[in-house]
Design an enzyme around this catalytic site. Structure first.
Site, PDB file in Angstrom:
ATOM      1  N   ILE A  51       0.889  -1.163   0.000  1.00 44.67           N
ATOM      2  CA  ILE A  51       0.000   0.000   0.000  1.00 44.67           C
ATOM      3  C   ILE A  51       0.926   1.211   0.000  1.00 44.67           C
ATOM      4  O   ILE A  51       1.836   1.307   0.816  1.00 44.67           O
ATOM      5  CB  ILE A  51      -0.970  -0.018   1.199  1.00 44.67           C
ATOM      6  CG1 ILE A  51      -1.909   1.200   1.174  1.00 44.67           C
ATOM      7  CG2 ILE A  51      -0.254  -0.121   2.517  1.00 44.67           C
ATOM      8  CD1 ILE A  51      -3.012   1.147   2.232  1.00 44.67           C
ATOM      9  N   SER A  52       0.732   2.097  -0.965  1.00 46.06           N
ATOM     10  CA  SER A  52       1.672   3.195  -1.177  1.00 46.06           C
ATOM     11  C   SER A  52       1.706   4.161   0.008  1.00 46.06           C
ATOM     12  O   SER A  52       0.726   4.313   0.750  1.00 46.06           O
ATOM     13  CB  SER A  52       1.305   3.977  -2.441  1.00 46.06           C
ATOM     14  OG  SER A  52       1.465   3.186  -3.591  1.00 46.06           O
TER      15      SER A  52
END
Length: 206
Positions: A51-52
């Site tokens: 997840i960025s």
């Protein structure tokens, strides 16, 4: 987290900041990592994906220049967090995730949050989703060696494509493409590091 995006990173689009404020990021990370969900970093999710970092989510979303009428294509749904953020600004979000389990989990999460203007399917994202084209904006959350031609083809004239591009799988430049009558124009928005974009117009799965 939102204050840091605004004050430290200079994210100015109030719609982006409000969208990020309204989406519970901890809901999109593994339970063991939920205590770190609002930190200034990327986090691992299942299937060796990530997840960025919140800044990257905000910056890519801001570069898309969305409004309430925008039709958006997202490549690389992951856990569904970016999908949810986009859904708070755009009219419709079509998201593709290559890994079947992730696609199903992402779809379930966004429905649990009563988001009905976004849908996730499992497919090769480098081919785009022609059935709903053309798009006002396309976001690619994985790094490829080149910009996939099908994505440029599925972009409206005046549309924006934000994509990490690099000659190695480990590091990329964040590129924004603006499509005009005379052809696509590229802008370089700095270095970044994403998981590899796997597919027919990306890296091979080996």
């Amino acid at each position: 987290m939102v204050a840091r995006l605004r004050d430290h990173y200079g994210i100015k689009d109030a719609r982006v900041l409000e969208a990020i404020k309204s989406v519970p990021r901890h809901f999109f990370v593994p339970e063991a990592l939920q205590g770190r969900a609002y930190g200034d970093h990327a986090l691992p999710i299942s299937a060796n994906q990530t997840i960025s970092q919140p800044f990257i989510v905000a910056r890519m979303t801001e570069l898309l220049e969305l409004d309430a009428n925008s039709r958006v294509l997202e490549i690389g749904a992951g856990s569904g967090y970016q999908t949810a953020v986009l859904s708070k600004i755009a009219a419709q979000v079509y998201s593709i995730e290559r890994i079947g389990d992730l696609a199903r989990e992402a779809q379930a999460r966004i429905r649990h949050l009563e988001i009905y203007n976004a849908t996730v399917k499992c497919f090769d994202g480098t081919l785009g989703w022609a059935a709903h084209a053309p798009y006002d904006a396309i976001l690619v959350a994985a790094g490829g060696p080149t910009i996939p031609d099908p994505l440029i083809n599925q972009l409206k004239i005046g549309g924006r494509l934000v994509v990490p591009v690099g000659e190695s799988r480990e590091a990329q430049r964040l590129i924004r493409v603006i499509k005009s009558e005379s052809g696509p124009k590229q802008e370089d928005h700095g270095g970044c590091a994403f998981v590899p974009l796997i597919g027919q117009h990306g890296w091979s799965d080996s």
